[in-house]
Design a protein around this motif. Structure first.
Motif, PDB file in Angstrom:
ATOM      1  N   ASP A  86       0.845  -1.194   0.000  1.00 14.00           N
ATOM      2  CA  ASP A  86       0.000   0.000   0.000  1.00 14.00           C
ATOM      3  C   ASP A  86       0.882   1.247   0.000  1.00 14.00           C
ATOM      4  OD1 ASP A  86      -2.260   1.538  -0.025  1.00 14.00           O
ATOM      5  OD2 ASP A  86      -2.902   1.043   2.008  1.00 14.00           O
ATOM      6  N   MET A  87       0.251   2.385  -0.153  1.00 12.29           N
ATOM      7  CA  MET A  87       0.953   3.662  -0.102  1.00 12.29           C
ATOM      8  C   MET A  87       0.285   4.533   0.959  1.00 12.29           C
ATOM      9  SD  MET A  87       1.625   6.462  -3.155  1.00 12.29           S
ATOM     10  CE  MET A  87      -0.125   6.798  -3.412  1.00 12.29           C
ATOM     11  N   LEU A  88       1.085   5.174   1.788  1.00 11.40           N
ATOM     12  CA  LEU A  88       0.581   6.027   2.870  1.00 11.40           C
ATOM     13  C   LEU A  88       1.104   7.446   2.667  1.00 11.40           C
ATOM     14  CD1 LEU A  88      -0.811   6.400   5.669  1.00 11.40           C
ATOM     15  CD2 LEU A  88       1.373   5.785   6.702  1.00 11.40           C
ATOM     16  N   ILE A  89       0.198   8.422   2.709  1.00 14.36           N
ATOM     17  CA  ILE A  89       0.565   9.828   2.548  1.00 14.36           C
ATOM     18  C   ILE A  89       0.198  10.590   3.821  1.00 14.36           C
ATOM     19  CG2 ILE A  89       0.177  11.953   1.229  1.00 14.36           C
ATOM     20  CD1 ILE A  89      -0.553  10.177  -1.164  1.00 14.36           C
ATOM     21  N   GLN A  90       1.179  11.302   4.377  1.00 15.93           N
ATOM     22  CA  GLN A  90       0.944  12.136   5.563  1.00 15.93           C
ATOM     23  C   GLN A  90       1.288  13.586   5.225  1.00 15.93           C
ATOM     24  OE1 GLN A  90       3.494   9.688   8.247  1.00 15.93           O
ATOM     25  NE2 GLN A  90       1.650   9.520   9.520  1.00 15.93           N
ATOM     26  N   ASP A  91       0.245  14.398   5.121  1.00 10.61           N
ATOM     27  CA  ASP A  91       0.410  15.811   4.788  1.00 10.61           C
ATOM     28  C   ASP A  91       0.550  16.604   6.082  1.00 10.61           C
ATOM     29  OD1 ASP A  91       0.194  18.461   3.933  1.00 10.61           O
ATOM     30  OD2 ASP A  91      -1.159  17.927   2.299  1.00 10.61           O
ATOM     31  N   LYS A  92       1.701  17.278   6.242  1.00  6.31           N
ATOM     32  CA  LYS A  92       1.968  18.040   7.464  1.00  6.31           C
ATOM     33  C   LYS A  92       2.035  19.544   7.203  1.00  6.31           C
ATOM     34  CE  LYS A  92       4.838  14.093   8.823  1.00  6.31           C
ATOM     35  NZ  LYS A  92       6.216  13.637   9.137  1.00  6.31           N
ATOM     36  N   GLY A  93       1.338  19.989   6.193  1.00  2.00           N
ATOM     37  CA  GLY A  93       1.354  21.423   5.889  1.00  2.00           C
ATOM     38  C   GLY A  93       2.510  21.799   4.996  1.00  2.00           C
ATOM     39  N   HIS A  94       3.622  22.225   5.611  1.00  2.00           N
ATOM     40  CA  HIS A  94       4.807  22.604   4.834  1.00  2.00           C
ATOM     41  C   HIS A  94       5.698  21.411   4.504  1.00  2.00           C
ATOM     42  CE1 HIS A  94       4.226  26.936   4.873  1.00  2.00           C
ATOM     43  NE2 HIS A  94       3.821  26.831   6.124  1.00  2.00           N
ATOM     44  N   GLU A  95       5.319  20.235   5.002  1.00  3.53           N
ATOM     45  CA  GLU A  95       6.073  19.014   4.691  1.00  3.53           C
ATOM     46  C   GLU A  95       5.105  17.886   4.383  1.00  3.53           C
ATOM     47  OE1 GLU A  95       8.822  17.915   7.724  1.00  3.53           O
ATOM     48  OE2 GLU A  95       9.836  19.858   7.777  1.00  3.53           O
ATOM     49  N   VAL A  96       5.593  16.891   3.671  1.00  2.00           N
ATOM     50  CA  VAL A  96       4.783  15.711   3.378  1.00  2.00           C
ATOM     51  C   VAL A  96       5.687  14.489   3.398  1.00  2.00           C
ATOM     52  CG1 VAL A  96       5.086  15.873   0.868  1.00  2.00           C
ATOM     53  CG2 VAL A  96       3.075  14.713   1.789  1.00  2.00           C
ATOM     54  N   SER A  97       5.137  13.370   3.841  1.00  2.00           N
ATOM     55  CA  SER A  97       5.871  12.102   3.769  1.00  2.00           C
ATOM     56  C   SER A  97       5.013  11.105   3.000  1.00  2.00           C
ATOM     57  CB  SER A  97       6.198  11.570   5.166  1.00  2.00           C
ATOM     58  OG  SER A  97       5.037  11.104   5.805  1.00  2.00           O
TER      59      SER A  97
END
Length: 288
Positions: free
Chosen positions: A263-274
């Motif tokens: 699977d693919m996991l996206i974590q949006d942290k505003g000014h950063e993303v993983s």
């Protein structure tokens, strides 16, 4: 034209279906045939046309995927050639540079007590300057991933993007080369593109990857504009500027992960993303 139709038989069949529909309609009109028979004939031909059209689109999409794979393989060959060339050049220079640094260190140790603070710092800086010539070209044991990391590290350096690489991948994996290229190259390309949209002082890029318990984990963290948000389901960004396509790479990443039951996991942290990609049942060895 004949060669084209031989390679794309579905298009020829569609043309034949349309001609047959025209003939059925003309025949019914000419012979005053019952509307029900004409309708049945046209309906049957339309159903066949839809089936042919379905297979035609499947073939088109397969061709697009094949072209993408070929493009990625060509990129990998380019990365590998550049990597090999630079490594050969550095190997030739490596011993000379090591001897220079070693000689400078010995002189520094012997004369440290006699040197002024300024001269000492200048000597240290010169050693550091010489040592920086030993630019890292080996990031991991896997040559495919290593070539990609090397290529992207040069690109990141030219764009003033700090690039932290923590990758421990064995030389052989039971994953197709094209899929490795797809995951690592796409993740890093997306990250570098996002970094280029923020101020140089805010740029950052980090990749962490390892094989743990038969699971390949690839995690890329990077800076991005705060107004750039990623929708995993659609594979697109919500950025108002749509002049450049952003979603295609994410869709490919998702499909590649699913191919290996991951699977693919996206974590949006505003000014950063993983963005993390997980691939299951990965072992050390060649793909069967």
């Amino acid at each position: 034209m004949v060669q084209f139709l031989k390679k794309n038989k579905e298009i020829g069949l569609l043309g034949i279906m349309q001609v047959l529909i025209f003939i059925v309609l003309a025949f019914g009109q000419w012979h005053k045939t019952s509307d029900m028979y004409v309708f049945a004939g046209v309906f049957l031909l339309q159903v066949i046309s839809c089936i042919v059209l379905y297979y035609l689109f499947r073939k088109i999409f397969r061709n697009i995927e094949e072209e993408k794979k070929q493009s990625m393989l060509l990129k990998q060959q380019k990365y590998a050639e550049e990597h090999k060339k630079v490594k050969a050049q550095l190997d030739d220079q490596l011993e000379d540079i090591k001897e220079q640094v070693s000689h400078m260190l010995k002189n520094l140790q012997m004369n440290a007590d006699k040197m002024s603070e300024k001269a000492f710092h200048e000597a240290v800086n010169e050693i550091i300057s010489n040592s920086e010539q030993l630019y890292q070209v080996d990031f991991c044991d896997n040559k495919t991933i290593d070539a990609i990391l090397y290529n992207k590290s040069l690109l990141a350096k030219s764009l003033h993007i700090p690039f932290d690489i923590q990758v421990q991948i064995p030389q052989q994996l039971n994953i197709a080369y094209v899929d490795l290229i797809c995951v690592y190259a796409n993740l890093l390309d997306n990250a570098i593109e996002a970094n280029c949209q923020v101020d140089e002082t805010q740029r950052m890029l980090k990749i962490t990857s390892a094989l743990k318990m038969n699971q390949l984990i690839v995690k890329v963290e990077n800076a991005k504009p705060a107004n750039l948000h990623i929708d995993k389901n659609s594979g697109k960004t919500t950025k108002t500027d749509t002049s450049e396509p952003h979603g295609l790479g994410l869709k490919i990443l998702q499909r590649t992960a699913e191919k290996y039951h991951g699977d693919m996991l996206i974590q949006d942290k505003g000014h950063e993303v993983s963005v993390s990609v997980f691939m299951e049942n990965v072992n050390v060895g060649t793909i069967s």
